[in-house]
Design a protein around this motif. Structure first.
Motif, short mmCIF file in Angstrom:
data_model
loop_
_atom_site.label_atom_id
_atom_site.label_comp_id
_atom_site.label_asym_id
_atom_site.label_seq_id
_atom_site.Cartn_x
_atom_site.Cartn_y
_atom_site.Cartn_z
N ALA A 74 36.68 44.44 36.13
CA ALA A 74 36.07 43.61 37.16
C ALA A 74 36.21 42.42 36.77
O ALA A 74 35.56 41.93 35.89
N ASN B 269 36.85 37.98 37.37
CA ASN B 269 36.33 36.96 38.43
C ASN B 269 36.81 35.56 37.89
O ASN B 269 36.82 35.18 36.64
N ASP C 73 37.22 30.94 44.01
CA ASP C 73 36.40 32.03 43.62
C ASP C 73 37.07 33.49 44.02
O ASP C 73 37.23 33.67 45.13
N ASN D 198 38.34 37.26 42.83
CA ASN D 198 38.02 38.68 42.22
C ASN D 198 39.00 39.65 42.24
O ASN D 198 39.89 39.67 43.23
#
Length: 696
Positions: A423, A425, A437, A439
């Motif tokens: 995961a 970011n 931002d 992801n």
């Protein structure tokens, strides 16, 4: 916390009288996960004895491995950035291609691999792919650190070392049986510190200082007459200075000089408890290895490598993982009768690991960044964070058919499956406010069957010839950062063929080991560097390596021992076009010297009654090699280390000189973005000092 308990614990141990050291009659290794004489194993193996490490005051893996042919260990200022390469196989980013084991426990990443060598019985270096028994990441080989076992007669030692550049070390240890029921204890601690070798000319400070405290302890118990339990732990707290990186061209003119407005630091904490249980039955041995490892690092650095306040980088990493291995091995001296003249020995087992990792890399683009990078990026903090989950299971086995005529046929097979999730970011903040931002999430699974085969002929107790072949793999994975959104890289596979000969002469006074090898890779995972993204992994299409290796050691006289080693390697990218469409096909692999060699020895003579003079030296050379696929390289270099002193029954005094010829060399460098531009570190300069040690 263990490292603070150990020194106090040692104080409570009383000195032991009439201490002796158990002297092994022959070198025994566990390269195939069973105990075997070194020179009867059909693998290229080097064993560095713990007594040699202790007597020579070897403290780091880089020092310990200097005599091994076709092995180089590149080492940045930060301890966790230490990368072993064997026969051209290695890794500077991602997971290792030469896996380090500590008492049967694999180190899943490079971050916890480079550990002090105190308290060891030996280091085993297995060269060439070893996946059928060791699984993932063993493409180049295995470095196995094996802890010392308790001696029958207890002993305690204390030592101190001091030298130039503010060097100070304190060490202490205890080794011995605590009762006659099988309870034994080994404890070793080492505190080490020194000033930096490199001056920051902007501030006048030295930049690459080191300070660490390390402890290793093992408690041995005997739950029953036919079982043994080892409870072990090691821990380290390292607080080092910043990276001593600068332009290679500038370092060639002014070695050990950098020009930083920000000096940074590197920190690492490691703690690793483990438990090994062995049950000895009539037909074989059952072994269980359980461990938990927790390590974390924090690094800050001047990422524009200049006196201009352009880019500062902060890197954090942490990992916690559990490892479990279960295996059963038949009695190596027994086995199943096959016909009238053959015996079958076997080993079978399984392993499991689960790892959680976190990484973060933040580039702080400062107001003057435009003076360094054109076009300038916006001023702000660019941060990439990642959470990585990795689980894997392996099932393995090996069978060996041995005949009375001296032939030995072995076959091994392993199946590995690995599941990975990431995961990621990515944020960009200006004045503390996020303007970006993003992801991303990835997951993939990898599996592989890794076979190995060998045939050996033991002509007699002192002579063995062998032929072996094996396949190894390294799972694919995900980059935290990479140019062009190249987040994913593919698995790597290697197939190796080796022929060797081992010979002992005159009851082991002289020993010769020869090997020749060839290796073919598919999708080799290469460690590359981008000035903005930092380090990342990319795949090369196909590559090859071939070479020869020779090792010789001898007890020339009662007072003189000597050794020599030689390795050659011819490596090539058969097919490699990188993400920027640069074709490197036909070039030599990075960090694969065409030649490595070492010669050395020890001389002992009686200075007077109960007092000996001891001198030892090692002179080693590394041939021409390259830093990157474009083949920007370092010319060959040689380094001489010498040590001499006086020794009596329970004390010693030594003077030492490292890099005695003050050779200037640059063992590691990486591309700085522009063609031909490299950022590098200078090798350690000439240093000197003395050591004292007391034993009881």
């Amino acid at each position: 916390p263990m490292i603070f308990i150990l020194p106090a614990f040692l104080v409570l141990l009383p000195p032991q009288d009439d201490a002796t050291v158990d002297e092994p009659q022959t070198t025994v290794v566990t390269a195939r996960k069973i105990e075997e004489p070194l020179d009867r194993v059909p693998i290229a193996v080097t064993a560095i004895d713990g007594e040699v490490l202790h007597d020579a005051h070897v403290r780091t893996m880089e020092e310990a491995l200097q005599r091994v042919p076709n092995l180089v260990m590149t080492e940045f200022t930060a301890r966790r950035l230490s990368f072993p390469y064997i026969r051209g196989i290695g890794s500077g980013q991602g997971e290792p291609a030469v896996v380090t084991y500590v008492d049967g426990v694999p180190q899943l990443t490079l971050g916890s691999s480079n550990l002090p060598t105190v308290g060891l019985d030996r280091i085993e270096i297995l060269r060439g792919p070893q996946s059928s028994l060791y699984g993932r990441n063993a493409l180049g080989g295995v470095l196995h650190m094996v802890s010392a076992r308790p001696h029958k007669d207890a002993s305690t030692y204390y030592g101190a070392t001091t030298g130039d550049y503010g060097l100070f070390e304190f060490e202490a240890g205890f080794n011995g049986m605590l009762d006659d029921k099988g309870t034994g204890l080994t404890v070793d601690v080492l505190h080490s510190q020194r000033d930096g070798y490199t001056e920051n000319t902007v501030t006048g400070n030295d930049i690459d200082s080191r300070e660490s405290t390390f402890g290793r302890a093992n408690l041995y118990l005997a739950p029953s007459e036919n079982s043994q339990l080892r409870l072990g732990i090691y821990s380290e707290r390292a607080r080092d200075g910043g990276f001593a990186l600068a332009s290679l061209s500038a370092l060639e003119v002014n070695p050990h000089k950098v020009f930083y407005d920000f000096e940074g630091s590197t920190e690492r904490d490691v703690v690793a408890p483990s438990m090994v249980y062995e049950w000895f039955g009539d037909g074989g041995t059952f072994t269980s290895v359980s461990s938990y490892t927790d390590w974390e690092i924090l690094e800050t650095s001047d990422f524009d490598f200049s006196p201009i306040d352009g880019i500062r980088r902060t890197t954090t990493e942490e990992q916690q993982y559990f490892y479990q291995e279960l295996r059963y091995a038949s009695d190596p001296e027994g086995g199943i009768e096959i016909g009238e003249s053959s015996k079958l020995r076997w080993l079978a087992g399984m392993s499991f690991f689960s790892a959680d990792s976190g990484r973060s890399a933040a580039n702080d683009f400062r107001p003057y960044v435009g003076m360094v990078i054109n076009p300038p990026p916006p001023v702000g903090v660019d941060t990439n964070r990642g959470e990585f989950d990795d689980t894997g299971i392996g099932v393995f086995g090996q069978a060996t058919l041995a005949t009375e005529s001296g032939w030995e046929f072995s076959a091994g097979l392993r199946y590995d499956r690995e599941d990975k999730e990431a995961a990621l970011n990515h944020t960009f903040e200006i004045g503390g406010f996020p303007v970006l931002d993003e992801n991303r999430a990835f997951d993939d699974d990898f599996d592989q069957v890794s076979p190995s085969f060998s045939v050996a002929h033991h002509f007699d107790e002192d002579s063995t010839a062998y032929l072996s072949a094996g396949m190894s793999f390294k799972a694919g994975g995900f980059n935290l950062t990479a140019p062009g959104n190249a987040y994913f890289y593919d698995p790597e596979e290697a197939t190796s063929y080796e022929v060797g000969y081992k010979r002992r002469f005159d009851e082991g006074k002289y020993n010769l080991r020869l090997a020749a090898f060839t290796i073919d890779w598919d999708d080799m995972q290469l460690s590359l560097f981008d000035l903005t993204a930092g380090g990342y992994v990319d795949n090369a299409g196909s590559s090859t390596s071939a070479g020869i290796e020779a090792e010789f050691d001898a007890a020339l006289t009662e007072n003189l021992t000597a050794f020599a080693s030689l390795g050659t390697a011819d490596t090539e990218f058969d097919n490699f076009v990188d993400n920027f469409s640069q074709d490197f096909s036909g070039n030599t692999l990075p960090f694969a010297p065409d030649l490595t060699w070492a010669v050395g020895g020890q001389y002992t003579s009686e200075f007077r009654e109960n007092l000996d003079f001891v001198a030892r030296a090692i002179y080693r050379g590394v041939g021409d090699f390259y830093y990157d696929p474009a083949n920007m390289g370092q010319e060959s270099y040689e380094v001489l280390d010498v040590r001499a002193g006086l020794r009596s029954g329970n004390w010693s005094f030594d003077l030492f000189l490292r890099n005695a010829l003050d050779e200037e060399y640059f063992p590691i460098a990486f591309g700085a973005g522009a063609p031909g531009a490299f950022i590098a570190e200078t090798g350690a300069p000439r240093t000197f000092g003395f050591s004292v040690r007391l034993g009881f």
